[in-house]
Motif scaffolding. Sequence first.
Motif, PDB file in Angstrom:
ATOM      1  N   LYS A  89       0.851  -1.235   0.036  1.00  0.00           N
ATOM      2  CA  LYS A  89      -0.141   0.033   0.016  1.00  0.00           C
ATOM      3  C   LYS A  89       0.767   1.376   0.095  1.00  0.00           C
ATOM      4  N   ARG A  90       2.052   1.191   0.663  1.00  0.00           N
ATOM      5  CA  ARG A  90       2.784   2.416   1.009  1.00  0.00           C
ATOM      6  C   ARG A  90       4.023   2.403   0.031  1.00  0.00           C
ATOM      7  N   GLY A  91       4.455   1.369  -0.512  1.00  0.00           N
ATOM      8  CA  GLY A  91       5.775   1.490  -1.478  1.00  0.00           C
ATOM      9  C   GLY A  91       5.443   1.847  -2.965  1.00  0.00           C
ATOM     10  N   GLY A 126      -4.549   0.412   6.179  1.00  0.00           N
ATOM     11  CA  GLY A 126      -5.448   1.170   5.434  1.00  0.00           C
ATOM     12  C   GLY A 126      -5.217   1.720   4.065  1.00  0.00           C
ATOM     13  N   SER A 127      -6.219   2.275   3.451  1.00  0.00           N
ATOM     14  CA  SER A 127      -5.859   2.737   1.969  1.00  0.00           C
ATOM     15  C   SER A 127      -5.339   4.009   1.988  1.00  0.00           C
ATOM     16  N   ARG A 128      -4.845   4.471   1.194  1.00  0.00           N
ATOM     17  CA  ARG A 128      -4.270   5.853   0.996  1.00  0.00           C
ATOM     18  C   ARG A 128      -4.588   6.461  -0.307  1.00  0.00           C
ATOM     19  N   PHE A 174       6.449   8.207   4.020  1.00  0.00           N
ATOM     20  CA  PHE A 174       5.676   8.432   4.833  1.00  0.00           C
ATOM     21  C   PHE A 174       4.220   8.512   3.956  1.00  0.00           C
ATOM     22  N   GLU A 175       3.284   8.861   4.809  1.00  0.00           N
ATOM     23  CA  GLU A 175       1.819   8.908   4.133  1.00  0.00           C
ATOM     24  C   GLU A 175       1.544   9.433   2.840  1.00  0.00           C
ATOM     25  N   GLN A 176       2.137  10.636   2.742  1.00  0.00           N
ATOM     26  CA  GLN A 176       1.723  11.262   1.630  1.00  0.00           C
ATOM     27  C   GLN A 176       2.944  11.836   0.749  1.00  0.00           C
TER      28      GLN A 176
END
Length: 247
Positions: A89-91, A126-128, A174-176
């Motif tokens: 989800k984050r990479g 969670g999604s982003r 990071f998240e964004q």
Amino acid sequence: MSRSERLLDLLQVLRRHRQPVSGRRLAEETGVSLRTLYRDIASLQAQGAHIEGEPGLGYVLRPGFMLPPMMFSEEEVEALVLGSRWVAKRGDNRLAMAAADALAKIASVLPPDLRATLDASPLLVGSRQPIAEGIDLGLLRKAIRGERKLDMRYRDNDGRDSRRTVWPFALGFFEQVRVLVAWCELRQDFRHFRTDRIAEAAMQDARYPRRRQALLKDWRSAQERAACVEGAEAADITSAKVAADKN
């Protein structure tokens, strides 16, 4: 605790110690009697573990002994699943595919009960919102692994372009945003670059003159000194995001 779990715990404790550690301390850390510890060490040595030492002198585990994935505990399997889902989800796309491939390899050698734990793990990420990238993050990771210089065009917070030659040694997620941590030849100092503001990047054939681990160590020391001056706690990679927003 089963005998196999006890032997696994002993190996994990030995891995934490790079210098010889006494049998009494090993027994305390694993929660067994000294007599049981000596039997367990003998069992591991018989299975091929490179444990050197003897009573009264201490023990040390030499590199080279690998445990099969089936020796993972349920919590370790859950940690692997959660980490892989986070990367997915984050990479970036390449890291997401690599995480899925790694998890599939582990699943193929797990016993049925642990494979069920892996497939049905209740730990979710969670999604982003999608993160726009100007360049391929795989190029940045390759430069970091190879300790290669990067020539890049960077756009700051005010939209001004500059040409930089940097020595990349870390990448923060990071998240964004994602942040490249590097030594900047232009500024002659450590700098943090938001990857969505890197308009162009090219990896040089030349390696930078210092080792990546040394740069990372010096950067952490610089972060801690800066935090002390500001009267704050020691900084870590999260402070790089703030610095990149100002860069």
